[in-house]
Design a protein around this motif. Structure first.
Motif, PDB file in Angstrom:
ATOM      1  N   CYS A  21       0.864  -1.115   0.033  1.00 50.67           N
ATOM      2  CA  CYS A  21       0.075   0.021  -0.107  1.00 50.67           C
ATOM      3  C   CYS A  21       0.892   1.205  -0.242  1.00 50.67           C
ATOM      4  N   THR A  22       0.584   2.070  -0.899  1.00 53.54           N
ATOM      5  CA  THR A  22       1.048   3.324  -0.716  1.00 53.54           C
ATOM      6  C   THR A  22       0.125   4.512  -0.769  1.00 53.54           C
ATOM      7  N   LYS A  23       0.696   5.750  -0.388  1.00 54.10           N
ATOM      8  CA  LYS A  23      -0.278   6.808  -0.248  1.00 54.10           C
ATOM      9  C   LYS A  23      -0.952   7.081  -1.786  1.00 54.10           C
ATOM     10  N   ALA A  24      -2.202   7.453  -1.502  1.00 56.93           N
ATOM     11  CA  ALA A  24      -3.081   7.680  -2.675  1.00 56.93           C
ATOM     12  C   ALA A  24      -3.339   9.366  -3.067  1.00 56.93           C
ATOM     13  N   ASN A  25      -3.637   9.430  -4.107  1.00 57.07           N
ATOM     14  CA  ASN A  25      -4.137  10.911  -4.478  1.00 57.07           C
ATOM     15  C   ASN A  25      -5.440  10.724  -5.474  1.00 57.07           C
ATOM     16  N   LYS A  26      -5.669  11.839  -6.036  1.00 60.22           N
ATOM     17  CA  LYS A  26      -6.851  11.955  -7.055  1.00 60.22           C
ATOM     18  C   LYS A  26      -6.734  10.986  -8.077  1.00 60.22           C
ATOM     19  N   ASN A  27      -5.530  10.827  -8.577  1.00 62.19           N
ATOM     20  CA  ASN A  27      -5.221  10.178  -9.849  1.00 62.19           C
ATOM     21  C   ASN A  27      -5.266   8.478  -9.608  1.00 62.19           C
ATOM     22  N   ARG A  28      -4.270   8.185  -8.741  1.00 60.25           N
ATOM     23  CA  ARG A  28      -4.330   6.729  -8.634  1.00 60.25           C
ATOM     24  C   ARG A  28      -3.514   6.537  -7.421  1.00 60.25           C
ATOM     25  N   VAL A  29      -3.457   5.049  -7.031  1.00 62.40           N
ATOM     26  CA  VAL A  29      -2.789   4.675  -5.653  1.00 62.40           C
ATOM     27  C   VAL A  29      -1.473   4.866  -5.610  1.00 62.40           C
ATOM     28  N   LYS A 209      14.698   0.020 -18.916  1.00 62.91           N
ATOM     29  CA  LYS A 209      15.510  -0.122 -17.836  1.00 62.91           C
ATOM     30  C   LYS A 209      15.180   1.081 -16.566  1.00 62.91           C
ATOM     31  N   VAL A 210      15.347   0.459 -15.432  1.00 59.51           N
ATOM     32  CA  VAL A 210      14.582   1.345 -14.372  1.00 59.51           C
ATOM     33  C   VAL A 210      16.048   1.938 -13.824  1.00 59.51           C
ATOM     34  N   GLU A 211      16.048   3.138 -13.869  1.00 55.78           N
ATOM     35  CA  GLU A 211      17.118   3.904 -13.485  1.00 55.78           C
ATOM     36  C   GLU A 211      17.388   4.096 -11.855  1.00 55.78           C
ATOM     37  N   LYS A 212      16.283   4.307 -11.193  1.00 55.86           N
ATOM     38  CA  LYS A 212      16.321   4.582  -9.856  1.00 55.86           C
ATOM     39  C   LYS A 212      14.742   4.128  -9.385  1.00 55.86           C
ATOM     40  N   TYR A 213      14.604   4.004  -8.196  1.00 62.41           N
ATOM     41  CA  TYR A 213      13.213   3.770  -7.660  1.00 62.41           C
ATOM     42  C   TYR A 213      12.828   5.100  -6.586  1.00 62.41           C
ATOM     43  N   PRO A 214      11.429   5.136  -6.670  1.00 63.43           N
ATOM     44  CA  PRO A 214      11.058   6.330  -5.877  1.00 63.43           C
ATOM     45  C   PRO A 214      11.193   5.813  -4.340  1.00 63.43           C
ATOM     46  N   ALA A 215      11.827   6.647  -3.503  1.00 61.90           N
ATOM     47  CA  ALA A 215      12.103   6.554  -2.203  1.00 61.90           C
ATOM     48  C   ALA A 215      10.888   6.066  -1.493  1.00 61.90           C
ATOM     49  N   ASP A 216       9.834   6.727  -1.409  1.00 57.47           N
ATOM     50  CA  ASP A 216       8.737   6.437  -0.601  1.00 57.47           C
ATOM     51  C   ASP A 216       8.092   4.873  -0.876  1.00 57.47           C
ATOM     52  N   GLU A 217       7.946   4.565  -2.240  1.00 58.29           N
ATOM     53  CA  GLU A 217       7.486   3.502  -2.543  1.00 58.29           C
ATOM     54  C   GLU A 217       8.401   2.343  -2.037  1.00 58.29           C
ATOM     55  N   LYS A 218       9.602   2.555  -2.276  1.00 60.52           N
ATOM     56  CA  LYS A 218      10.603   1.400  -2.131  1.00 60.52           C
ATOM     57  C   LYS A 218      10.452   1.015  -0.405  1.00 60.52           C
ATOM     58  N   LYS A 219      10.376   2.172   0.350  1.00 60.71           N
ATOM     59  CA  LYS A 219      10.475   2.145   1.778  1.00 60.71           C
ATOM     60  C   LYS A 219       9.047   1.154   2.244  1.00 60.71           C
ATOM     61  N   LEU A 220       8.003   1.571   1.468  1.00 63.14           N
ATOM     62  CA  LEU A 220       6.831   1.030   1.868  1.00 63.14           C
ATOM     63  C   LEU A 220       6.613  -0.608   1.438  1.00 63.14           C
ATOM     64  N   ALA A 266      11.417  -6.052  -3.022  1.00 66.56           N
ATOM     65  CA  ALA A 266      11.076  -4.737  -3.259  1.00 66.56           C
ATOM     66  C   ALA A 266      11.324  -4.058  -4.675  1.00 66.56           C
ATOM     67  N   GLU A 267      12.572  -4.407  -5.026  1.00 65.66           N
ATOM     68  CA  GLU A 267      13.142  -3.823  -6.666  1.00 65.66           C
ATOM     69  C   GLU A 267      12.590  -4.723  -7.551  1.00 65.66           C
ATOM     70  N   PRO A 268      12.638  -5.902  -7.582  1.00 64.36           N
ATOM     71  CA  PRO A 268      12.031  -6.706  -8.647  1.00 64.36           C
ATOM     72  C   PRO A 268      10.476  -6.313  -8.806  1.00 64.36           C
ATOM     73  N   ILE A 269       9.767  -6.086  -7.630  1.00 65.45           N
ATOM     74  CA  ILE A 269       8.351  -5.736  -7.689  1.00 65.45           C
ATOM     75  C   ILE A 269       8.132  -4.485  -8.470  1.00 65.45           C
ATOM     76  N   MET A 270       9.090  -3.446  -7.967  1.00 66.32           N
ATOM     77  CA  MET A 270       8.941  -2.191  -8.593  1.00 66.32           C
ATOM     78  C   MET A 270       9.410  -2.093  -9.996  1.00 66.32           C
ATOM     79  N   GLU A 271      10.250  -2.776 -10.337  1.00 69.57           N
ATOM     80  CA  GLU A 271      10.957  -2.667 -11.763  1.00 69.57           C
ATOM     81  C   GLU A 271       9.577  -3.266 -12.689  1.00 69.57           C
ATOM     82  N   GLU A 272       9.121  -4.068 -12.525  1.00 72.42           N
ATOM     83  CA  GLU A 272       7.853  -4.523 -13.191  1.00 72.42           C
ATOM     84  C   GLU A 272       6.765  -3.452 -13.166  1.00 72.42           C
TER      85      GLU A 272
END
Length: 342
Positions: A21-29, A209-220, A266-272
């Motif tokens: 789960c990550t923080k949501a806003n008006k567009n998507r989760v 290619k994923v160059e880097k990972y958003p910190a908030d998503e990676k932490k959560l 975390a990283e394999p999930i985020m890459e996909e």
């Protein structure tokens, strides 16, 4: 019951590979940011697929084999005696002083005799038992089993041998109805569709290619992985084994474990996810609440159970579960529509 459960715990942890789960806003989760800063996409339009080529044939065969393995679509032997190496489907109930103990009962369990999955003596004493028979096994738990109630205790397991699963796969003409298809042609068509989708997704995920990972998503997502692992430890050991106990037994520090979760979870999930979301954005798609609601309703209905609801699935897989399925479906269809298939 089982000695070697760590790999299974890991497998269960990774079942939830598209969650967190990550923080949501008006567009998507998830991933409400400019993903082009994080992802370099390959050329995803016009991917060539030769349906007579080696890659297609290999992928098609792998999916057919995967269905057989996932659903256990093998011929069953109902006569004869159990031999070492047999995969016996059994019902069992373990009793301590005549009372069933927690974790000692199961129905329809597939056990490979000789695998060493159960306590000493359980599998050996089943060898030679007639298929269809019910037997009592007098056994003793190891002194260091890890459960104070059972350490070194004598128990009796009542075991019913239902059948032996052979290694001979059933033909699709036999099993298509058992896995939800009206006709065998419908099943074959679905496998072809899945083959194309898998090749297309593999191509864009491999070549982007994923160059880097958003910190908030990676932490959560990392925290989600650790919590899921802890939950699976409790499922198999109860409260007798903590994460600290597990790490100590495996000679691993907390920092090493956290790094393992980051790298292998975390990283394999985020890459996909990030590549799929990036294509969704790059292709000009927008979230359509009506379409998302229809997709969600369809997914819930696919479970064919009154106990499975939108709420229960979100609780199990995360708030973004239906969103990701919806976005992935849109992207896969787009890849398919723009592919050059011969």
């Amino acid at each position: 019951m089982m000695k070697k459960v760590i790999s299974l715990i890991l497998a269960l942890t990774f079942i939830f590979a598209l969650t967190g789960c990550t923080k949501a806003n008006k567009n998507r989760v998830k991933y409400n940011l400019k993903l082009e800063k994080f992802v370099t996409l390959c050329e995803y339009k016009g991917i060539k697929i030769d349906t007579k080529g080696e890659e297609y044939t290999k992928t098609y065969d792998e999916l057919m084999k995967s269905d057989v393995e996932s659903y256990g679509l093998y011929e069953k032997k109902t006569e004869g005696k159990l031999e070492k190496g047999d995969v016996a489907n059994i019902d069992f109930e373990g009793k301590l002083n005549g009372v069933a103990f927690e974790g000692g009962t199961s129905k329809g369990y597939d056990l490979e005799l000789g695998s060493g999955s159960f306590i000493d003596g359980f599998e050996d004493k089943l060898i030679g038992v007639k298929i269809g028979a019910t037997v009592d096994l007098d056994l003793k738990f190891p002194e260091n089993y890890g459960n104070e109630e059972l350490n070194g205790k004598a128990v009796v397991f009542t075991v019913k041998v239902n059948y032996v699963t052979t290694k001979t796969a059933l033909k699709p003409e036999v099993y298509y109805k058992d896995i939800g298809y009206e006709t065998v042609d419908e099943y074959y068509a679905k496998v072809k569709e899945r083959t194309l989708n898998k090749i297309l997704l593999t191509k864009v995920l491999t070549d982007s290619k994923v160059e880097k990972y958003p910190a908030d998503e990676k932490k959560l997502i990392t925290e989600q992985g650790i919590k899921t692992f802890e939950a699976n430890l409790r499922q198999y050991y109860g409260d007798s084994v903590t994460l600290k106990d597990y790490l100590s037994a495996n000679g691993q520090t907390e920092d090493e474990f956290n790094e393992y979760v980051v790298t292998n979870y975390a990283e394999p999930i985020m890459e996909e996810e990030m590549v799929i979301y990036a294509i969704f954005d790059d292709a000009g798609f927008k979230m359509d609440e009506k379409e998302l609601a229809e997709s969600t309703k369809k997914e819930v209905a696919s479970y064919k159970s009154d106990k499975v609801t939108e709420k229960t699935l979100k609780e199990q897989y995360g708030e973004d579960y239906f969103e990701y399925l919806y976005i992935q479906e849109k992207v896969v269809k787009y890849l398919n529509d723009n592919a050059k298939i011969s």
